[in-house]
Design an enzyme around this catalytic site. Structure first.
Site, PDB file in Angstrom:
ATOM      1  N   LEU A  30      42.733  39.593 -25.488  1.00 50.10           N
ATOM      2  CA  LEU A  30      43.027  38.456 -24.776  1.00 50.10           C
ATOM      3  C   LEU A  30      42.951  37.291 -25.586  1.00 50.10           C
ATOM      4  CD1 LEU A  30      42.299  39.071 -20.998  1.00 50.10           C
ATOM      5  CD2 LEU A  30      44.311  39.081 -22.128  1.00 50.10           C
ATOM      6  N   GLY A  31      41.795  37.330 -26.283  1.00 49.82           N
ATOM      7  CA  GLY A  31      41.374  36.047 -27.010  1.00 49.82           C
ATOM      8  C   GLY A  31      40.139  36.102 -27.535  1.00 49.82           C
ATOM      9  N   GLY A  71      36.658  34.080 -28.164  1.00 51.49           N
ATOM     10  CA  GLY A  71      36.040  32.804 -27.896  1.00 51.49           C
ATOM     11  C   GLY A  71      34.925  32.477 -28.803  1.00 51.49           C
ATOM     12  N   GLY A  72      33.930  31.530 -28.518  1.00 46.49           N
ATOM     13  CA  GLY A  72      32.901  31.364 -29.361  1.00 46.49           C
ATOM     14  C   GLY A  72      31.698  32.272 -29.281  1.00 46.49           C
ATOM     15  N   GLY A  89      32.512  35.785 -28.218  1.00 48.91           N
ATOM     16  CA  GLY A  89      33.157  36.952 -28.536  1.00 48.91           C
ATOM     17  C   GLY A  89      34.402  37.066 -28.093  1.00 48.91           C
ATOM     18  N   VAL A 129      37.529  38.863 -25.967  1.00 51.44           N
ATOM     19  CA  VAL A 129      37.853  39.134 -24.428  1.00 51.44           C
ATOM     20  C   VAL A 129      39.073  40.077 -24.559  1.00 51.44           C
ATOM     21  CG1 VAL A 129      38.489  38.044 -22.212  1.00 51.44           C
ATOM     22  CG2 VAL A 129      37.062  36.763 -23.899  1.00 51.44           C
ATOM     23  N   LYS A 188      34.493  40.499 -21.633  1.00 53.27           N
ATOM     24  CA  LYS A 188      34.175  39.738 -22.607  1.00 53.27           C
ATOM     25  C   LYS A 188      33.038  40.382 -23.463  1.00 53.27           C
ATOM     26  CE  LYS A 188      33.467  35.121 -23.912  1.00 53.27           C
ATOM     27  NZ  LYS A 188      34.121  33.829 -23.376  1.00 53.27           N
ATOM     28  N   ASP A 212      29.825  24.410 -22.074  1.00 54.85           N
ATOM     29  CA  ASP A 212      30.888  24.489 -22.822  1.00 54.85           C
ATOM     30  C   ASP A 212      32.230  24.287 -22.128  1.00 54.85           C
ATOM     31  OD1 ASP A 212      31.814  24.906 -25.303  1.00 54.85           O
ATOM     32  OD2 ASP A 212      31.588  27.067 -25.064  1.00 54.85           O
TER      33      ASP A 212
END
Ligand SMILES: *[C@@H]1O[C@H](CO)[C@@H](O)[C@H](O)[C@H]1NC(C)=O
Ligand SMILES: *[C@@H]1O[C@H](CO)[C@@H](O)[C@H](O)[C@H]1NC(C)=O
Ligand SMILES: *[C@@H]1O[C@H](CO)[C@@H](O)[C@H](O)[C@H]1NC(C)=O
Ligand SMILES: *[C@@H]1O[C@H](CO)[C@@H](O)[C@H](O)[C@H]1NC(C)=O
Ligand SMILES: *[C@@H]1O[C@H](CO)[C@@H](O)[C@H](O)[C@H]1NC(C)=O
Ligand SMILES: *[C@@H]1O[C@H](CO)[C@@H](O)[C@H](O)[C@H]1NC(C)=O
Ligand SMILES: *[C@@H]1O[C@H](CO)[C@@H](O)[C@H](O)[C@H]1NC(C)=O
Ligand SMILES: *[C@@H]1O[C@H](CO)[C@@H](O)[C@H](O)[C@H]1NC(C)=O
Length: 668
Positions: A353-354, A356-357, A359, A361, A376, A473
């Site tokens: 899915l994406g 991020g900072g 790890g 997802v 995640k 965050d």
């Protein structure tokens, strides 16, 4: 009485030890196996611990076994007189690796010497090329021959023969036995099966008879062969009796299991039940089908077992998790790695899915409940703070707040933490703000709705939960949108994992550049007010549709805050509202922009609490009027270092403070 008992003891000792019975002029013995018997052995001959006499045990072997004491065959110990009757019985077996290929035979013999050297394979260990057929040999032999040797006029490669001084038999017969009705049964010497053979010499008639039978069968009435030869001129006194065997290229064992002998009388019966077991040499005789299928079946079995073990080990490794005692309390929130692995189809790229900072997802569907989740994978080596972190996320996860992304549970592996969230069908806010081509831009109503939701969620974390939770965050990529386009805070508390806060020397700042409050950069301490700062930047971002730090054409950095402050000074605040918004409520937009500036104020005391923010966005309390004096006051405070923990840091000007800060960060 004493004499009687010692006689009995002697008798028992004789019976047990199988010592030969020696009587006047007549000798007899029976060996049911050779354990404890003092045979004289030479060559490769040996007696196994089990009592089996092995004359040979391999290829190119020679072996002899002699009865320990020599015998007297002539009556009255006179060389000139007639040889007495004698009788022998033995149980033997010839075991060949290849039971269909001719191996070498063996023989029983009577000879005047124990020196039967200089003999080789074809002479069966009895004679040699120098003395073959020589009358000085004084030898009688019973051959159990498994080779057909032209030199000795052998009838075939499976015969029994009677020899005197030569390997050319007086008489020989194909191996087998006669039934009572006169029919003949073939036997194969090299079958590896034990057989019993009887040989009798009648001193009066000089008749020699040889009888053979499979082991266990009674002695056939009709002998296998019968011949007449006066041994009186042949045998010398004293003579040795024993066995000889040789092997050539074919690996063979010549075994004697039992042996009995008697002078002037029938040989004592061998007790078959006491005989040693036969060894196996080479492959066991078996059917061709088995010969082919067994190795294949074995290979398949071994392969299958190996594969199963390998799969099991791989499976164990693949699904290996990390579990500690303290986790018992959080049991219901623990997911098995196996479930997560299958849910995400093995963490396939397609399910990503994406990133991020913390790890990647992945989207997944839980195998049992068919529930859509986002997993995640956070790589995390340290166990430090893990317990507290898990406790916190699990306790927050118990909440169902519509502005927080529900955490369903977690799983731990070595160096890795997996967090399982509800799947948010509309992705994250960043995709809408900056990837306008892929997703439709949000209208003002939606944006304001999301802002209110995020404010509510953050207010909840700060004030409503049993303890203060700092998000650390806040940024559009961490704001997720559910099916009804509600803004929901995700990833709360995650940065805590990386914040080994207590030791000031090791403190490092966690968060995203552009959203870090100056006091956080300076002290490394996160607080609710550093969250408020990031929330302020987020407000400006949503209203302007711009990233917090932009590179300007001159190569320098320009922060969004600088830009907004500049417009505010010029009194043209609405000019910077996202140009994609054709229609928007300018009062609300101004409120958001001014609130953004207030929240992103470098001076912590100037920032409102989330409770206050809630009041402002809900319209319950009007936003305090932002004036130039407000900022000049701030600047004054900055120059006087009021409210700062560290006097070393100077913020002479609001704008440069952000410039300095952005210089550290280098943008996102
Ligand atoms: C064969 O006999 C010899 C002694 O004669 C022994 O050293 C060897 O181990 C035996 N081989 C086998 C296979 O039993
Ligand atoms: C075995 O026989 C040999 C000679 O054949 C003899 O020297 C030896 O003493 C005997 N051993 C025993 C234990 O009887
Ligand atoms: C052996 O000789 C003795 C006399 O010396 C005689 O009585 C006996 O019958 C003989 N036995 C045989 C089997 O010839
Ligand atoms: C029989 O003859 C051999 C020599 O050929 C001799 O050594 C042995 O002592 C003789 N036996 C008797 C009992 O005379
Ligand atoms: C066998 O030979 C011996 C002596 O050489 C002799 O005394 C005996 O009578 C012979 N037996 C027969 C059956 O010819
Ligand atoms: C055995 O006999 C051979 C001749 O056949 C001879 O050369 C050798 O010396 C003899 N060995 C013994 C120990 O008598
Ligand atoms: C038989 O053997 C003896 C001694 O071993 C020898 O003197 C004689 O020549 C041999 N006879 C034949 C025909 O080889
Ligand atoms: C026994 O073996 C002989 C020779 O190999 C053969 O001719 C005969 O047919 C066999 N008899 C039986 C009953 O197998």
């Amino acid at each position: 009485m004493k004499l009687m008992s010692s006689f009995l003891l002697c008798a028992i000792a004789f019976l047990v030890l199988n010592f030969p019975a020696t009587t006047d002029g007549a000798e007899q013995f029976v060996y049911n196996g050779f354990a404890g018997v003092n045979l004289t052995l030479d060559g490769n001959a040996m007696v196994t611990p089990d009592g089996l006499l092995e004359l040979t045990n391999d290829t190119v072997n020679l072996g002899h076994a002699f009865h320990p004491t020599p015998l007297t065959f002539h009556n009255g110990s006179s060389n000139g007189t007639a040889v007495q009757s004698f009788s022998l019985s033995l149980v033997f077996a010839i075991i060949s690796v290849h039971n269909d290929i001719s191996a070498d035979g063996m023989a029983f013999f009577i000879a005047p010497t124990k020196n039967l050297s200089n003999t080789w394979a074809q002479y069966m260990g009895l004679l040699n090329s120098g003395n073959e057929g020589n009358a000085t040999n004084h030898m009688f032999a019973l051959e159990l021959d498994t080779t057909q040797n032209e030199e000795f006029q052998d009838m075939d490669n499976n015969h029994v023969g009677v020899d005197v001084n030569s390997l050319k038999s007086l008489q020989a017969h194909h191996t087998g036995y006669y039934n009572d009705d006169g029919s003949f049964n073939n036997l194969t010497l090299i079958s590896g099966k034990a057989m019993q053979v009887w040989a009798d010499y009648d001193g009066g008639s000089t008749q020699i008879t040889v009888t053979l039978a499979p082991i266990g069968a009674t002695k056939p009435v009709r002998p296998l062969l019968s011949t007449s030869y006066n041994l009186s001129g042949i045998l010398k006194d004293p003579s040795y009796i024993g066995f000889a065997a040789t092997t050539g290229a074919i690996s063979t064992k010549h075994c004697v299991l039992g042996w009995s002998f008697a002078m002037n009388g029938p040989a004592p019966a061998i007790d078959l039940s006491k005989l040693p077991k036969l060894p196996r040499l080479g492959p066991k005789p078996r059917s061709k089908v088995l010969e082919i299928t067994l190795p294949i079946a074995t290979a398949i079995f071994v392969l299958a077992v190996g594969t199963v073990i390998l799969l099991f080990v791989l499976r164990k490794l693949r699904y290996k998790e990390l579990r500690e005692d303290w986790e018992v309390d959080f049991g219901p929130h623990r997911f098995s790695f196996k479930d997560l692995f299958h849910a995400t189809k093995g963490f396939k790229q397609r399910n990503l899915l994406g990133e991020g900072g913390f790890g990647k997802v992945y989207k997944g569907v839980l195998p049992k409940s068919k529930m859509e989740v986002a997993v995640k994978r956070v790589s995390h080596e340290s166990r430090q703070g893990m317990k507290e972190f898990i406790a916190e996320v699990v306790s927050i996860g118990r909440l169902r707040h519509r502005n927080l992304v529900p955490l369903l549970g977690y799983c731990r592996r070595k160096g890795e933490l997996l967090l399982v969230y509800d799947y948010m069908s509309n992705g994250n806010l960043e995709q809408y703000l900056y990837c306008g081509d892929n997703k439709p831009s949000l209208n003002w109503e939606q944006r304001f709705h999301i802002i209110k939701g995020v404010a509510f969620g953050l207010f909840y974390l700060h004030d409503k939960w049993e303890k203060v939770v700092i998000h650390r965050d806040i940024k559009p990529s961490n704001i997720l949108l559910d099916g009804e386009m509600n803004g929901r805070l995700g990833d709360f508390g995650l940065s805590r994992l990386y914040d080994h806060g207590s030791d000031p020397h090791t403190t490092h700042i966690v968060g995203t550049m552009g959203y870090l409050a100056p006091d956080l950069v300076r002290t490394g301490k996160a607080s609710t007010l550093t969250d408020v700062f990031a929330f302020g930047i987020f407000l400006l971002e949503v209203a302007c549709g711009q990233r917090p730090i932009k590179q300007n054409p001159q190569g320098g950095h320009r922060t969004l805050v600088d830009w907004v402050v500049e417009r505010w000074h010029n009194g043209s605040l609405t000019e910077i509202v996202d140009t994609r918004l054709q229609d928007y409520d300018s009062d609300e937009a101004c409120l958001v922009l001014q609130l953004g500036l207030l929240c992103a104020h470098p001076f912590t005391s100037a920032r409102p609490s989330m409770w206050q923010v809630m009041q402002y966005v809900e319209g319950d309390t009007p936003l305090p009027e932002l004036t130039a004096a407000h900022f000049s006051f701030t600047m004054q405070a900055l120059t006087q270092n009021k409210g700062f923990e560290s006097p070393g840091m100077m913020y002479p000007q609001l704008t440069t403070s952000f410039a300095t800060f952005s210089g550290i960060s280098g943008g996102r």
